[in-house]
Design a protein around this motif. Structure first.
Motif, PDB file in Angstrom:
ATOM      1  N   GLY A   1       5.949   5.895  -1.251  1.00 21.70           N
ATOM      2  CA  GLY A   1       6.755   5.469  -2.384  1.00 21.70           C
ATOM      3  C   GLY A   1       8.214   5.890  -2.308  1.00 21.70           C
ATOM      4  O   GLY A   1       9.112   5.153  -2.723  1.00 21.70           O
ATOM      5  N   LYS A   2       8.464   7.043  -1.754  1.00 22.96           N
ATOM      6  CA  LYS A   2       9.814   7.608  -1.762  1.00 22.96           C
ATOM      7  C   LYS A   2      10.829   6.732  -1.034  1.00 22.96           C
ATOM      8  O   LYS A   2      12.005   6.718  -1.384  1.00 22.96           O
TER       9      LYS A   2
ATOM     10  N   ASP B   1       1.695  14.081  -6.007  1.00 19.02           N
ATOM     11  CA  ASP B   1       2.057  13.112  -4.972  1.00 19.02           C
ATOM     12  C   ASP B   1       1.313  11.795  -5.166  1.00 19.02           C
ATOM     13  O   ASP B   1       1.915  10.717  -5.112  1.00 19.02           O
ATOM     14  N   ILE B   2       0.010  11.856  -5.410  1.00 23.27           N
ATOM     15  CA  ILE B   2      -0.787  10.638  -5.591  1.00 23.27           C
ATOM     16  C   ILE B   2      -0.394   9.917  -6.874  1.00 23.27           C
ATOM     17  O   ILE B   2      -0.285   8.676  -6.905  1.00 23.27           O
TER      18      ILE B   2
ATOM     19  N   LEU C   1       0.958   6.118  -7.081  1.00 16.11           N
ATOM     20  CA  LEU C   1       0.277   5.075  -7.857  1.00 16.11           C
ATOM     21  C   LEU C   1       1.217   4.437  -8.882  1.00 16.11           C
ATOM     22  O   LEU C   1       1.165   3.228  -9.118  1.00 16.11           O
ATOM     23  N   ILE C   2       2.083   5.245  -9.471  1.00 12.90           N
ATOM     24  CA  ILE C   2       3.021   4.712 -10.457  1.00 12.90           C
ATOM     25  C   ILE C   2       3.989   3.722  -9.795  1.00 12.90           C
ATOM     26  O   ILE C   2       4.186   2.606 -10.273  1.00 12.90           O
ATOM     27  N   CYS C   3       4.587   4.122  -8.683  1.00 11.77           N
ATOM     28  CA  CYS C   3       5.598   3.250  -8.086  1.00 11.77           C
ATOM     29  C   CYS C   3       4.980   2.068  -7.349  1.00 11.77           C
ATOM     30  O   CYS C   3       5.651   1.055  -7.130  1.00 11.77           O
TER      31      CYS C   3
ATOM     32  N   ASP D   1      -4.330  -2.443  -6.912  1.00 10.33           N
ATOM     33  CA  ASP D   1      -5.274  -2.420  -8.030  1.00 10.33           C
ATOM     34  C   ASP D   1      -5.599  -0.954  -8.311  1.00 10.33           C
ATOM     35  O   ASP D   1      -6.211  -0.279  -7.482  1.00 10.33           O
ATOM     36  N   SER D   2      -5.192  -0.469  -9.457  1.00 14.27           N
ATOM     37  CA  SER D   2      -5.341   0.966  -9.748  1.00 14.27           C
ATOM     38  C   SER D   2      -6.792   1.414  -9.811  1.00 14.27           C
ATOM     39  O   SER D   2      -7.081   2.615  -9.741  1.00 14.27           O
ATOM     40  N   ASN D   3      -7.714   0.466  -9.922  1.00 13.84           N
ATOM     41  CA  ASN D   3      -9.138   0.808  -9.975  1.00 13.84           C
ATOM     42  C   ASN D   3      -9.873   0.588  -8.657  1.00 13.84           C
ATOM     43  O   ASN D   3     -11.063   0.857  -8.556  1.00 13.84           O
TER      44      ASN D   3
END
Length: 286
Positions: free
Chosen positions: A63-64, A205-206, A210-212, A218-220
């Motif tokens: 993500g960074k 970190d996770i 997940l946010i970005c 799919d978050s699930n």
């Protein structure tokens, strides 16, 4: 890609997930294409070729790199190693270790460190592995990042921010790739060795990843690709609790979804296939 087309059946990540859930049967000689770290090459060169062949790639982007436009330490190290002779770099690193040792940071002598961490692998000589390990995981994070930045400035000579803009995918490119049918998974936020993090650091970190990546995964039901192939039982337990369904490693091998641990899926490297080598044949089941 031509070799893969002639010898394998390239499948999608969605098909692999469905096969794991036993709602789909993969074809014989199924091949999943994975691409790590979110380089702009994946947009400029890989995507057009995949589209030409009608194939999907599974891309894992820290993500960074697109949120902060920051150059990851792992890539600072890659380009440091590409910029100078390894003995020159080794001497430079030893001098920096001597300079910082005992001021605020305490770590063993250069000789002790080299004896412990200079262990060659199938791709790199022991000197290169030593530089990688010292700057990736051995030193405290703040110090290894500082030394990596100093060596990048000295040996590469390009501003990190400018370099990052030319090295990584950006948000709009990722959106386009997603629309074109490419798959995105989670590769952490900071590209840490996950098995070296404590639980709070891992959660942070996770969660940030997940946010970005919310628009892309799919978050699930998402797939984790451990940076550096670094995983542990604790890492597996946590990502599973957060909705991950499969985990991709750098362990060498091919996958049998009926027998492989779903969060310890091995892979073969591009160097294991022609024209580089025929190493893949050692793992084929006929």
């Amino acid at each position: 890609m031509e070799f893969f087309k002639q010898n394998f059946n390239v499948v999608t990540m969605e098909e692999v997930i469905a096969a794991y859930k036993e709602s789909y049967e993969l074809p014989k000689y199924a091949l999943l294409l994975t691409f790590d770290d979110g380089y702009i090459d994946h947009y400029l060169y890989v995507l057009p070729i995949l589209k030409e062949y009608g194939m999907q790639g599974a891309f894992f982007v820290p993500g960074k790199v697109f949120v902060e436009n920051a150059l990851l330490d792992v890539n600072k190290i890659h380009f440091i190693l590409a910029s100078s002779d390894v003995q020159v770099l080794l001497s430079s690193l030893f001098k920096k270790l001597n300079y910082y040792r005992g001021q605020e940071f305490y770590f063993p002598s250069n000789e002790e460190l080299f004896e412990k961490y200079a262990v060659a692998n199938r791709f790199d000589c022991k000197e290169i592995i030593f530089i990688k390990r010292i700057l990736q995981m051995v030193l405290p994070e703040r110090l290894r990042s500082k030394i990596a930045s100093e060596m990048f400035e000295e040996h590469v000579g390009v501003k990190e921010e400018n370099f990052a803009k030319e090295l990584y995918l950006n948000y709009d490119q990722m959106k386009y790739m997603k629309r074109e049918g490419m798959y995105f998974g989670i590769h952490g936020y900071d590209h840490y060795w996950m098995n070296m993090l404590n639980l709070d650091e891992l959660k942070q970190d996770i969660t940030k990843a997940l946010i970005c990546m919310d628009e892309f995964v799919d978050s699930n039901c998402w797939v984790i690709n451990y940076p550096y192939g670094s995983y542990s039982d604790d890492v597996i337990d946590y990502v599973k609790s957060m909705g991950s369904i499969l985990g991709v490693t750098t362990d060498l091998g091919i996958v049998d979804l009926k027998t492989c641990h779903p969060f310890k899926l091995p892979r073969l490297d591009t160097n294991d296939f022609p024209p580089k080598s025929n190493t893949y044949l050692k793992f084929m089941y006929y």
